[in-house]
Write a protein that holds these residues in place. Structure first.
Motif, PDB file in Angstrom:
ATOM      1  N   LYS A  15     -41.559 -17.985   4.196  1.00 21.07           N
ATOM      2  CA  LYS A  15     -40.911 -18.585   3.012  1.00 21.07           C
ATOM      3  C   LYS A  15     -40.652 -20.072   3.208  1.00 21.07           C
ATOM      4  CE  LYS A  15     -39.026 -14.562   0.746  1.00 21.07           C
ATOM      5  NZ  LYS A  15     -37.830 -13.831   0.301  1.00 21.07           N
ATOM      6  N   SER A  16     -40.417 -20.497   4.444  1.00 24.23           N
ATOM      7  CA  SER A  16     -40.227 -21.937   4.685  1.00 24.23           C
ATOM      8  C   SER A  16     -41.532 -22.693   4.419  1.00 24.23           C
ATOM      9  CB  SER A  16     -39.721 -22.199   6.105  1.00 24.23           C
ATOM     10  OG  SER A  16     -40.730 -21.961   7.061  1.00 24.23           O
ATOM     11  N   ILE A  17     -42.647 -22.097   4.766  1.00 18.07           N
ATOM     12  CA  ILE A  17     -43.944 -22.718   4.467  1.00 18.07           C
ATOM     13  C   ILE A  17     -44.176 -22.730   2.960  1.00 18.07           C
ATOM     14  CG2 ILE A  17     -46.451 -22.516   4.722  1.00 18.07           C
ATOM     15  CD1 ILE A  17     -45.900 -21.256   7.505  1.00 18.07           C
ATOM     16  N   LEU A  18     -43.866 -21.601   2.314  1.00 17.72           N
ATOM     17  CA  LEU A  18     -44.081 -21.498   0.867  1.00 17.72           C
ATOM     18  C   LEU A  18     -43.128 -22.376   0.065  1.00 17.72           C
ATOM     19  CD1 LEU A  18     -44.826 -17.691   0.722  1.00 17.72           C
ATOM     20  CD2 LEU A  18     -46.383 -19.511  -0.015  1.00 17.72           C
ATOM     21  N   ALA A  19     -42.042 -22.819   0.674  1.00 16.10           N
ATOM     22  CA  ALA A  19     -41.119 -23.733  -0.006  1.00 16.10           C
ATOM     23  C   ALA A  19     -41.758 -25.105  -0.191  1.00 16.10           C
ATOM     24  CB  ALA A  19     -39.817 -23.859   0.782  1.00 16.10           C
ATOM     25  N   ARG A  69     -53.790 -14.382   2.475  1.00 17.18           N
ATOM     26  CA  ARG A  69     -53.351 -15.520   1.661  1.00 17.18           C
ATOM     27  C   ARG A  69     -52.189 -15.055   0.785  1.00 17.18           C
ATOM     28  NH1 ARG A  69     -58.245 -17.394  -0.879  1.00 17.18           N
ATOM     29  NH2 ARG A  69     -58.623 -18.387   1.110  1.00 17.18           N
ATOM     30  N   ILE A  70     -51.067 -15.743   0.895  1.00 18.46           N
ATOM     31  CA  ILE A  70     -49.878 -15.428   0.109  1.00 18.46           C
ATOM     32  C   ILE A  70     -49.637 -16.598  -0.836  1.00 18.46           C
ATOM     33  CG2 ILE A  70     -47.419 -14.867   0.156  1.00 18.46           C
ATOM     34  CD1 ILE A  70     -47.853 -14.107   3.153  1.00 18.46           C
ATOM     35  N   ALA A  71     -49.510 -16.296  -2.125  1.00 14.54           N
ATOM     36  CA  ALA A  71     -49.282 -17.345  -3.114  1.00 14.54           C
ATOM     37  C   ALA A  71     -48.079 -16.994  -3.983  1.00 14.54           C
ATOM     38  CB  ALA A  71     -50.519 -17.520  -3.988  1.00 14.54           C
ATOM     39  N   LYS A  72     -47.266 -17.998  -4.266  1.00 20.60           N
ATOM     40  CA  LYS A  72     -46.154 -17.821  -5.196  1.00 20.60           C
ATOM     41  C   LYS A  72     -46.726 -17.809  -6.608  1.00 20.60           C
ATOM     42  CE  LYS A  72     -43.741 -21.374  -3.660  1.00 20.60           C
ATOM     43  NZ  LYS A  72     -42.698 -22.387  -3.502  1.00 20.60           N
ATOM     44  N   VAL A  73     -46.172 -16.958  -7.448  1.00 19.62           N
ATOM     45  CA  VAL A  73     -46.604 -16.925  -8.838  1.00 19.62           C
ATOM     46  C   VAL A  73     -45.405 -17.091  -9.748  1.00 19.62           C
ATOM     47  CG1 VAL A  73     -48.654 -15.505  -8.467  1.00 19.62           C
ATOM     48  CG2 VAL A  73     -46.486 -14.399  -8.935  1.00 19.62           C
ATOM     49  N   ASN A  74     -45.658 -17.661 -10.912  1.00 21.55           N
ATOM     50  CA  ASN A  74     -44.615 -17.740 -11.917  1.00 21.55           C
ATOM     51  C   ASN A  74     -44.654 -16.427 -12.686  1.00 21.55           C
ATOM     52  OD1 ASN A  74     -43.093 -18.199 -14.267  1.00 21.55           O
ATOM     53  ND2 ASN A  74     -43.387 -20.398 -14.023  1.00 21.55           N
ATOM     54  N   LEU A  75     -43.567 -15.701 -12.645  1.00 19.55           N
ATOM     55  CA  LEU A  75     -43.557 -14.343 -13.181  1.00 19.55           C
ATOM     56  C   LEU A  75     -43.768 -14.253 -14.685  1.00 19.55           C
ATOM     57  CD1 LEU A  75     -40.729 -12.776 -11.016  1.00 19.55           C
ATOM     58  CD2 LEU A  75     -43.172 -12.422 -10.817  1.00 19.55           C
ATOM     59  N   VAL A  76     -43.468 -15.294 -15.443  1.00 19.67           N
ATOM     60  CA  VAL A  76     -43.644 -15.156 -16.885  1.00 19.67           C
ATOM     61  C   VAL A  76     -44.651 -16.099 -17.504  1.00 19.67           C
ATOM     62  CG1 VAL A  76     -41.397 -14.145 -17.374  1.00 19.67           C
ATOM     63  CG2 VAL A  76     -41.650 -16.604 -17.372  1.00 19.67           C
ATOM     64  N   ASP A  77     -45.119 -17.094 -16.799  1.00 18.10           N
ATOM     65  CA  ASP A  77     -46.104 -18.000 -17.376  1.00 18.10           C
ATOM     66  C   ASP A  77     -47.491 -17.381 -17.441  1.00 18.10           C
ATOM     67  OD1 ASP A  77     -44.273 -19.914 -17.878  1.00 18.10           O
ATOM     68  OD2 ASP A  77     -44.885 -21.275 -16.266  1.00 18.10           O
ATOM     69  N   ASP A  78     -47.699 -16.319 -16.723  1.00 20.46           N
ATOM     70  CA  ASP A  78     -49.002 -15.689 -16.642  1.00 20.46           C
ATOM     71  C   ASP A  78     -48.899 -14.251 -17.153  1.00 20.46           C
ATOM     72  OD1 ASP A  78     -51.458 -14.642 -15.970  1.00 20.46           O
ATOM     73  OD2 ASP A  78     -51.472 -15.485 -13.950  1.00 20.46           O
ATOM     74  N   CYS A  79     -49.502 -13.982 -18.314  1.00 21.37           N
ATOM     75  CA  CYS A  79     -49.452 -12.636 -18.898  1.00 21.37           C
ATOM     76  C   CYS A  79     -50.071 -11.598 -17.970  1.00 21.37           C
ATOM     77  CB  CYS A  79     -50.137 -12.612 -20.256  1.00 21.37           C
ATOM     78  SG  CYS A  79     -49.114 -13.298 -21.562  1.00 21.37           S
ATOM     79  N   ASP A  80     -51.065 -12.009 -17.189  1.00 21.75           N
ATOM     80  CA  ASP A  80     -51.690 -11.074 -16.248  1.00 21.75           C
ATOM     81  C   ASP A  80     -50.682 -10.593 -15.209  1.00 21.75           C
ATOM     82  OD1 ASP A  80     -54.103 -11.316 -17.557  1.00 21.75           O
ATOM     83  OD2 ASP A  80     -54.906 -12.807 -16.160  1.00 21.75           O
ATOM     84  N   VAL A  81     -49.806 -11.494 -14.772  1.00 20.28           N
ATOM     85  CA  VAL A  81     -48.774 -11.114 -13.802  1.00 20.28           C
ATOM     86  C   VAL A  81     -47.817 -10.119 -14.435  1.00 20.28           C
ATOM     87  CG1 VAL A  81     -46.830 -11.947 -12.414  1.00 20.28           C
ATOM     88  CG2 VAL A  81     -48.962 -13.257 -12.475  1.00 20.28           C
ATOM     89  N   LEU A  82     -47.418 -10.379 -15.665  1.00 21.49           N
ATOM     90  CA  LEU A  82     -46.517  -9.449 -16.352  1.00 21.49           C
ATOM     91  C   LEU A  82     -47.200  -8.104 -16.571  1.00 21.49           C
ATOM     92  CD1 LEU A  82     -44.741 -11.862 -18.832  1.00 21.49           C
ATOM     93  CD2 LEU A  82     -43.684 -10.607 -16.949  1.00 21.49           C
TER      94      LEU A  82
END
Length: 155
Positions: A15-19, A69-82
């Motif tokens: 998480k420190s890297i992903l920050a 590979r770990i990537a942060k995603v925006n939970l609501v900006d992407d309909c595919d994620v929802l």
């Protein structure tokens, strides 16, 4: 002073890297060496703490040149994620799983603290207690999918 277990330490490190960046690419064996643990410990941390419900997408490639590979995603900006979250909820979800999802939505600033607390009250075991855990989990899943669909179309 409280001691941290190895899973907490690995999670904190990633998480420190992903920050600082949206994505991190690691080699499981190198991570295991770095933390002096077995590679399955790295898998455990990634599977339990870096999943879509927590706001991360994990991709991996096996073999000699393999990576995770770990990537942060925006939970609501992407309909595919929802849509993926709705699929994960499925027809039944526990309180613990729902709590984690609501917590992630709050941490992503999708929900205010008041809204998150109200949703937790709605899906609470005491609220949905019909004496039938399967029925409780099915009703909770319907509520969670309704919330996620609402976010998808209101976002």
């Amino acid at each position: 002073m409280q001691s941290q277990n190895i899973s907490d330490i690995i999670e904190k490190y990633l998480k420190s890297i992903l920050a600082e960046s949206q994505e991190v690419e690691i080699k499981r064996s190198e991570m295991a060496q770095l933390f002096n643990c077995v590679p399955s410990q790295i898998n455990y941390v990634i599977n339990t703490r870096f999943n879509i419900q927590n706001g991360y997408i994990v991709r991996s490639k096996r073999g000699g040149g393999g990576y995770i590979r770990i990537a942060k995603v925006n939970l609501v900006d992407d309909c595919d994620v929802l849509d993926e979250l709705i699929g994960i909820v499925g027809e039944s979800i526990t309180f613990k799983e729902s709590f984690q999802l609501i917590k992630s939505l709050f941490q992503a600033d999708v929900l205010t603290q008041t809204t998150a607390n109200l949703l937790l009250a709605v899906i609470d075991k005491k609220t949905l207690n019909f004496g039938d855990v399967e029925l409780e989990n099915m009703l909770r899943a319907r509520i969670m999918k309704s919330i996620l669909n609402r976010l998808k179309y209101d976002g």
